[in-house]
Write a protein that holds these residues in place. Sequence first.
Motif, PDB file in Angstrom:
ATOM      1  N   LEU A 127      -1.332  -0.863   4.387  1.00 33.36           N
ATOM      2  CA  LEU A 127      -0.676  -2.150   4.151  1.00 33.36           C
ATOM      3  C   LEU A 127       0.724  -1.954   3.586  1.00 33.36           C
ATOM      4  O   LEU A 127       1.673  -2.633   3.998  1.00 33.36           O
ATOM      5  CB  LEU A 127      -1.522  -3.001   3.200  1.00 33.36           C
ATOM      6  CG  LEU A 127      -0.930  -4.367   2.824  1.00 33.36           C
ATOM      7  CD1 LEU A 127      -0.832  -5.254   4.063  1.00 33.36           C
ATOM      8  CD2 LEU A 127      -1.775  -5.020   1.748  1.00 33.36           C
ATOM      9  N   SER A 128       0.876  -1.015   2.644  1.00 36.21           N
ATOM     10  CA  SER A 128       2.208  -0.775   2.088  1.00 36.21           C
ATOM     11  C   SER A 128       3.157  -0.229   3.168  1.00 36.21           C
ATOM     12  O   SER A 128       4.334  -0.603   3.211  1.00 36.21           O
ATOM     13  CB  SER A 128       2.132   0.178   0.896  1.00 36.21           C
ATOM     14  OG  SER A 128       1.703   1.454   1.307  1.00 36.21           O
ATOM     15  N   GLU A 129       2.636   0.620   4.064  1.00 38.78           N
ATOM     16  CA  GLU A 129       3.471   1.130   5.159  1.00 38.78           C
ATOM     17  C   GLU A 129       3.879  -0.002   6.101  1.00 38.78           C
ATOM     18  O   GLU A 129       5.042  -0.084   6.513  1.00 38.78           O
ATOM     19  CB  GLU A 129       2.714   2.211   5.931  1.00 38.78           C
ATOM     20  CG  GLU A 129       2.522   3.504   5.152  1.00 38.78           C
ATOM     21  CD  GLU A 129       1.613   4.485   5.872  1.00 38.78           C
ATOM     22  OE1 GLU A 129       1.119   4.168   6.983  1.00 38.78           O
ATOM     23  OE2 GLU A 129       1.384   5.584   5.313  1.00 38.78           O
ATOM     24  N   VAL A 130       2.919  -0.868   6.436  1.00 37.28           N
ATOM     25  CA  VAL A 130       3.221  -1.988   7.339  1.00 37.28           C
ATOM     26  C   VAL A 130       4.207  -2.948   6.674  1.00 37.28           C
ATOM     27  O   VAL A 130       5.127  -3.458   7.329  1.00 37.28           O
ATOM     28  CB  VAL A 130       1.914  -2.717   7.741  1.00 37.28           C
ATOM     29  CG1 VAL A 130       2.209  -4.042   8.417  1.00 37.28           C
ATOM     30  CG2 VAL A 130       1.083  -1.825   8.653  1.00 37.28           C
TER      31      VAL A 130
ATOM     32  N   TYR B 146       7.804  -3.921   8.114  1.00 39.70           N
ATOM     33  CA  TYR B 146       8.160  -5.326   8.314  1.00 39.70           C
ATOM     34  C   TYR B 146       9.482  -5.648   7.624  1.00 39.70           C
ATOM     35  O   TYR B 146      10.333  -6.341   8.178  1.00 39.70           O
ATOM     36  CB  TYR B 146       7.037  -6.228   7.762  1.00 39.70           C
ATOM     37  CG  TYR B 146       7.311  -7.693   7.931  1.00 39.70           C
ATOM     38  CD1 TYR B 146       7.207  -8.303   9.176  1.00 39.70           C
ATOM     39  CD2 TYR B 146       7.694  -8.468   6.840  1.00 39.70           C
ATOM     40  CE1 TYR B 146       7.456  -9.648   9.335  1.00 39.70           C
ATOM     41  CE2 TYR B 146       7.952  -9.817   6.993  1.00 39.70           C
ATOM     42  CZ  TYR B 146       7.827 -10.403   8.236  1.00 39.70           C
ATOM     43  OH  TYR B 146       8.091 -11.740   8.382  1.00 39.70           O
ATOM     44  N   ARG B 147       9.657  -5.115   6.409  1.00 41.11           N
ATOM     45  CA  ARG B 147      10.917  -5.334   5.706  1.00 41.11           C
ATOM     46  C   ARG B 147      12.076  -4.711   6.480  1.00 41.11           C
ATOM     47  O   ARG B 147      13.136  -5.321   6.654  1.00 41.11           O
ATOM     48  CB  ARG B 147      10.836  -4.726   4.301  1.00 41.11           C
ATOM     49  CG  ARG B 147      12.054  -5.077   3.430  1.00 41.11           C
ATOM     50  CD  ARG B 147      12.019  -4.346   2.114  1.00 41.11           C
ATOM     51  NE  ARG B 147      12.062  -2.901   2.241  1.00 41.11           N
ATOM     52  CZ  ARG B 147      13.145  -2.184   2.539  1.00 41.11           C
ATOM     53  NH1 ARG B 147      14.293  -2.781   2.775  1.00 41.11           N
ATOM     54  NH2 ARG B 147      13.090  -0.867   2.628  1.00 41.11           N
ATOM     55  N   LEU B 148      11.868  -3.476   6.977  1.00 46.41           N
ATOM     56  CA  LEU B 148      12.918  -2.826   7.767  1.00 46.41           C
ATOM     57  C   LEU B 148      13.201  -3.601   9.046  1.00 46.41           C
ATOM     58  O   LEU B 148      14.365  -3.740   9.462  1.00 46.41           O
ATOM     59  CB  LEU B 148      12.521  -1.383   8.099  1.00 46.41           C
ATOM     60  CG  LEU B 148      12.483  -0.405   6.929  1.00 46.41           C
ATOM     61  CD1 LEU B 148      11.939   0.934   7.389  1.00 46.41           C
ATOM     62  CD2 LEU B 148      13.867  -0.255   6.319  1.00 46.41           C
TER      63      LEU B 148
ATOM     64  N   SER C 198      16.640  -7.253  12.108  1.00 41.56           N
ATOM     65  CA  SER C 198      16.797  -8.546  12.763  1.00 41.56           C
ATOM     66  C   SER C 198      18.024  -9.279  12.217  1.00 41.56           C
ATOM     67  O   SER C 198      18.807  -9.867  12.982  1.00 41.56           O
ATOM     68  CB  SER C 198      15.535  -9.388  12.546  1.00 41.56           C
ATOM     69  OG  SER C 198      15.702 -10.679  13.065  1.00 41.56           O
ATOM     70  N   LYS C 199      18.215  -9.219  10.900  1.00 38.82           N
ATOM     71  CA  LYS C 199      19.392  -9.855  10.303  1.00 38.82           C
ATOM     72  C   LYS C 199      20.672  -9.196  10.796  1.00 38.82           C
ATOM     73  O   LYS C 199      21.662  -9.870  11.111  1.00 38.82           O
ATOM     74  CB  LYS C 199      19.314  -9.777   8.778  1.00 38.82           C
ATOM     75  CG  LYS C 199      18.282 -10.681   8.177  1.00 38.82           C
ATOM     76  CD  LYS C 199      18.205 -10.486   6.670  1.00 38.82           C
ATOM     77  CE  LYS C 199      17.045 -11.270   6.090  1.00 38.82           C
ATOM     78  NZ  LYS C 199      16.893 -11.020   4.661  1.00 38.82           N
TER      79      LYS C 199
END
Length: 135
Positions: free
Chosen positions: A85-88, A92-94, A99-100
């Motif tokens: 979960l921490s890896e995902v 997701y943050r990256l 995307s930004k």
Amino acid sequence: MKITRKENAHLSADYNRLQEQYKELEALKEKLEDKEIEWKLNLTDAQKESDQTKEQLQDAKNEIVFLKDQCSESTEEMTHLRTELSEVTEEYRLLGDRSKMLSWCSTVPLLMLLFAILVALYPLLANITATSTLT
């Protein structure tokens, strides 16, 4: 040997008393034998209950061992899932950051296109708004 009547009566009384005591002792013996059988049956029942309790205790121990194994497996799986979960979450943050960045980068060409359209349409807009610089 002559036994006197008195001695004979005394011996006869002793004999009768001993026979009564013998009958009482025989009755007491039968009672004790019945009680012995009853105690043996109770002992057998108690042994059966003891065996059942030991079997239940062994079953409970086996179940505890099984549950401990399941608990350790679940704990390991939870640790693995937390790591995943921490890896995902990091991915997701990256991905959000990318995307930004892509959104910002895609606005630059759009702004340039808008500027090119405005430059191309400037003579037309100048005629419409009567702000032409031609004399």
